[in-house]
Motif scaffolding. Structure first.
Motif, PDB file in Angstrom:
ATOM      1  N   SER A 214     -21.261  -0.189  -7.801  1.00  0.00           N
ATOM      2  CA  SER A 214     -19.948  -0.344  -8.298  1.00  0.00           C
ATOM      3  C   SER A 214     -19.404  -1.358  -7.728  1.00  0.00           C
ATOM      4  CB  SER A 214     -19.196   1.183  -8.004  1.00  0.00           C
ATOM      5  OG  SER A 214     -19.065   1.011  -6.555  1.00  0.00           O
ATOM      6  N   ALA A 215     -18.182  -2.124  -8.106  1.00  0.00           N
ATOM      7  CA  ALA A 215     -17.517  -3.123  -7.933  1.00  0.00           C
ATOM      8  C   ALA A 215     -16.706  -2.871  -6.910  1.00  0.00           C
ATOM      9  CB  ALA A 215     -17.182  -3.740  -8.946  1.00  0.00           C
ATOM     10  N   PRO A 217     -14.003  -0.979  -5.050  1.00  0.00           N
ATOM     11  CA  PRO A 217     -13.532   0.446  -5.230  1.00  0.00           C
ATOM     12  C   PRO A 217     -13.075   0.525  -6.632  1.00  0.00           C
ATOM     13  CG  PRO A 217     -11.922  -1.534  -4.377  1.00  0.00           C
ATOM     14  CD  PRO A 217     -13.059  -1.884  -4.316  1.00  0.00           C
ATOM     15  N   LEU A 218     -13.468  -0.382  -7.483  1.00  0.00           N
ATOM     16  CA  LEU A 218     -13.318  -0.334  -8.998  1.00  0.00           C
ATOM     17  C   LEU A 218     -13.740   0.993  -9.685  1.00  0.00           C
ATOM     18  CD1 LEU A 218     -13.301  -3.950  -9.933  1.00  0.00           C
ATOM     19  CD2 LEU A 218     -11.298  -2.516  -9.320  1.00  0.00           C
ATOM     20  N   PRO A 219     -13.234   1.418 -10.602  1.00  0.00           N
ATOM     21  CA  PRO A 219     -14.008   2.475 -11.340  1.00  0.00           C
ATOM     22  C   PRO A 219     -14.959   1.879 -12.253  1.00  0.00           C
ATOM     23  CG  PRO A 219     -12.079   1.933 -12.585  1.00  0.00           C
ATOM     24  CD  PRO A 219     -12.101   1.155 -11.258  1.00  0.00           C
ATOM     25  N   PRO A 220     -16.041   2.611 -12.959  1.00  0.00           N
ATOM     26  CA  PRO A 220     -17.016   1.933 -13.722  1.00  0.00           C
ATOM     27  C   PRO A 220     -16.368   1.087 -14.927  1.00  0.00           C
ATOM     28  CG  PRO A 220     -17.391   4.324 -13.240  1.00  0.00           C
ATOM     29  CD  PRO A 220     -16.338   4.329 -12.877  1.00  0.00           C
ATOM     30  N   ILE A 221     -16.962  -0.038 -15.184  1.00  0.00           N
ATOM     31  CA  ILE A 221     -16.268  -0.864 -15.967  1.00  0.00           C
ATOM     32  C   ILE A 221     -16.753  -0.340 -17.652  1.00  0.00           C
ATOM     33  CG2 ILE A 221     -16.338  -3.217 -16.763  1.00  0.00           C
ATOM     34  CD1 ILE A 221     -14.909  -2.553 -14.392  1.00  0.00           C
ATOM     35  N   LEU A 222     -18.018  -0.042 -17.442  1.00  0.00           N
ATOM     36  CA  LEU A 222     -18.494   0.350 -18.952  1.00  0.00           C
ATOM     37  C   LEU A 222     -18.620   1.854 -19.165  1.00  0.00           C
ATOM     38  CD1 LEU A 222     -21.817  -2.124 -18.894  1.00  0.00           C
ATOM     39  CD2 LEU A 222     -19.173  -2.572 -19.951  1.00  0.00           C
ATOM     40  N   ARG A 255     -19.735 -10.191 -10.043  1.00  0.00           N
ATOM     41  CA  ARG A 255     -20.016 -10.804  -8.899  1.00  0.00           C
ATOM     42  C   ARG A 255     -19.524  -9.861  -7.601  1.00  0.00           C
ATOM     43  NH1 ARG A 255     -18.624 -16.804 -10.859  1.00  0.00           N
ATOM     44  NH2 ARG A 255     -20.419 -17.270 -11.571  1.00  0.00           N
ATOM     45  N   LEU A 256     -18.547  -9.021  -7.819  1.00  0.00           N
ATOM     46  CA  LEU A 256     -18.254  -8.046  -6.919  1.00  0.00           C
ATOM     47  C   LEU A 256     -19.184  -6.874  -6.679  1.00  0.00           C
ATOM     48  CD1 LEU A 256     -16.195  -7.095  -4.705  1.00  0.00           C
ATOM     49  CD2 LEU A 256     -14.756  -6.079  -6.665  1.00  0.00           C
ATOM     50  N   GLN A 257     -19.638  -6.562  -7.984  1.00  0.00           N
ATOM     51  CA  GLN A 257     -20.679  -5.402  -7.901  1.00  0.00           C
ATOM     52  C   GLN A 257     -21.997  -5.890  -7.092  1.00  0.00           C
ATOM     53  OE1 GLN A 257     -23.467  -4.556 -11.425  1.00  0.00           O
ATOM     54  NE2 GLN A 257     -21.695  -2.785 -11.759  1.00  0.00           N
ATOM     55  N   GLY A 261     -22.762  -3.973  -3.837  1.00  0.00           N
ATOM     56  CA  GLY A 261     -24.285  -2.991  -4.257  1.00  0.00           C
ATOM     57  C   GLY A 261     -25.475  -3.692  -3.807  1.00  0.00           C
ATOM     58  N   ILE A 262     -25.302  -4.910  -3.648  1.00  0.00           N
ATOM     59  CA  ILE A 262     -26.594  -5.529  -3.334  1.00  0.00           C
ATOM     60  C   ILE A 262     -26.675  -6.213  -1.924  1.00  0.00           C
ATOM     61  CG2 ILE A 262     -28.538  -7.229  -4.042  1.00  0.00           C
ATOM     62  CD1 ILE A 262     -27.824  -6.720  -6.824  1.00  0.00           C
TER      63      ILE A 262
END
Length: 315
Positions: A214-215, A217-222, A255-257, A261-262
């Motif tokens: 996930s990016a 605190p953002l919710p899923p984008i798709l 890029r935040l994701q 996440g990585i």
């Protein structure tokens, strides 16, 4: 290779090919394919550079990059000279290559050599995280020698032993030191591009989302269907600018994701073993079946990786 539109760039070791300058780039910055005495003949500059394959089945096999490029039997070869496996540029160029691979194949690219400045286990971990195609040949270059032979930027004050690698990386990362290309690459991720293309961004967001990233605190984008197809994108509803090709903050969200996440979660498994690779940037080349370069590129900052739409256009 950067200049303000209409303003000459002072001479440097990397020179633009004027015919490739695109004055329509966001903010008036222009980009050209780059060449240098090192990378103008990719196969020659990499002659004798032999790297181990990062393969779960055989870690002892080696590939001579010069030989591989000089005789690309059956078609064109894409060479990605990446950074280390935990780096912004390495992750993003791999995501772009993954998304564009079918189009590259349709243009006659039959081989992808992807050099990563990390140990073999880190290369394999990155391939797992990004679900890279099995056809990509991952090559481990822990010292970054291949990139330096090609002519990539070594970053800010690479020979100054009085500065820590982390400080050098910070200076380039905030755009305050040469090679000066960071801000021109990072800022469009925030302000968007009405004529930009987002297919690869959505493909990377989708792969990350399906892998549980996930990016922040953002919710899923798709919104994805049961079959994995993209049903909607939250940026479709961006006020006024939802119809842009690449909406404001869309690329920045990917890029935040990647960061959350990585890079944050898997840094220990991906980090380089040679501190020179913390600051060294990357490059890219496509050669024809005889080893002649069709496309050449060197990164000039953080997030400054090749535009694969422009790469396809010259093949």
């Amino acid at each position: 290779p950067y200049s303000r539109a209409g303003t000459p760039e002072p001479a440097a070791e990397l020179l633009p090919w004027p015919s490739e300058v695109d004055a329509s780039d966001p903010g008036g910055w222009t980009r050209a394919r780059c060449r240098s005495s090192a990378n103008d003949e990719a196969a020659t500059s990499l002659a004798g550079v032999s790297l181990f394959r990062a393969s779960a089945s055989d870690l002892s096999a080696k590939v001579d990059l010069g030989e591989a490029l000089a005789s690309s039997t059956g078609g064109k070869t894409l060479l990605v000279l990446g950074t280390h496996a935990a780096d912004f540029n390495m992750i993003e160029v791999a995501q772009r290559a993954r998304a564009f691979w079918p189009q590259l194949q349709a243009k006659g690219v039959v081989r992808c050599l992807m050099v990563i400045n990390s140990q073999a286990g880190s290369c394999l971990k990155l391939a797992e995280l990004l679900d890279l195609p099995a056809e990509f040949e991952l090559l481990s270059d822990e010292t970054g020698e291949a990139g330096r032979r090609f002519g990539v930027s070594r970053g800010f004050r690479p020979d100054d032993e009085n500065l820590s690698p982390e400080l050098k990386l910070f200076v380039v990362g905030i755009g305050l030191g040469p090679p000066w290309g960071t801000l021109a690459a990072v800022l469009p991720g925030f302000w968007g591009n009405p004529g930009g293309k987002r297919a690869w961004v959505e493909a990377a967001l989708k792969q990350g989302q399906q892998a549980g990233r996930s990016a922040g605190p953002l919710p899923p984008i798709l919104e994805l269907g049961a079959d994995g197809l993209i049903l909607s994108n939250r940026f479709d509803d961006f006020p006024v600018l939802g119809g842009w090709g690449l909406r404001p903050f869309e690329l920045a969200t990917l890029r935040l994701q990647n960061l959350a996440g990585i890079q944050f979660q898997h840094y220990d498994a991906l980090k380089p073993t040679d501190n020179r690779c913390l600051t060294q940037l990357g490059g890219c080349a496509v050669v024809d079946s005889g080893g002649e370069p069709l496309f050449l590129w060197v990164d000039k900052g953080l997030c400054d990786v090749p535009d694969f739409d422009k790469l396809l256009a010259v093949l």
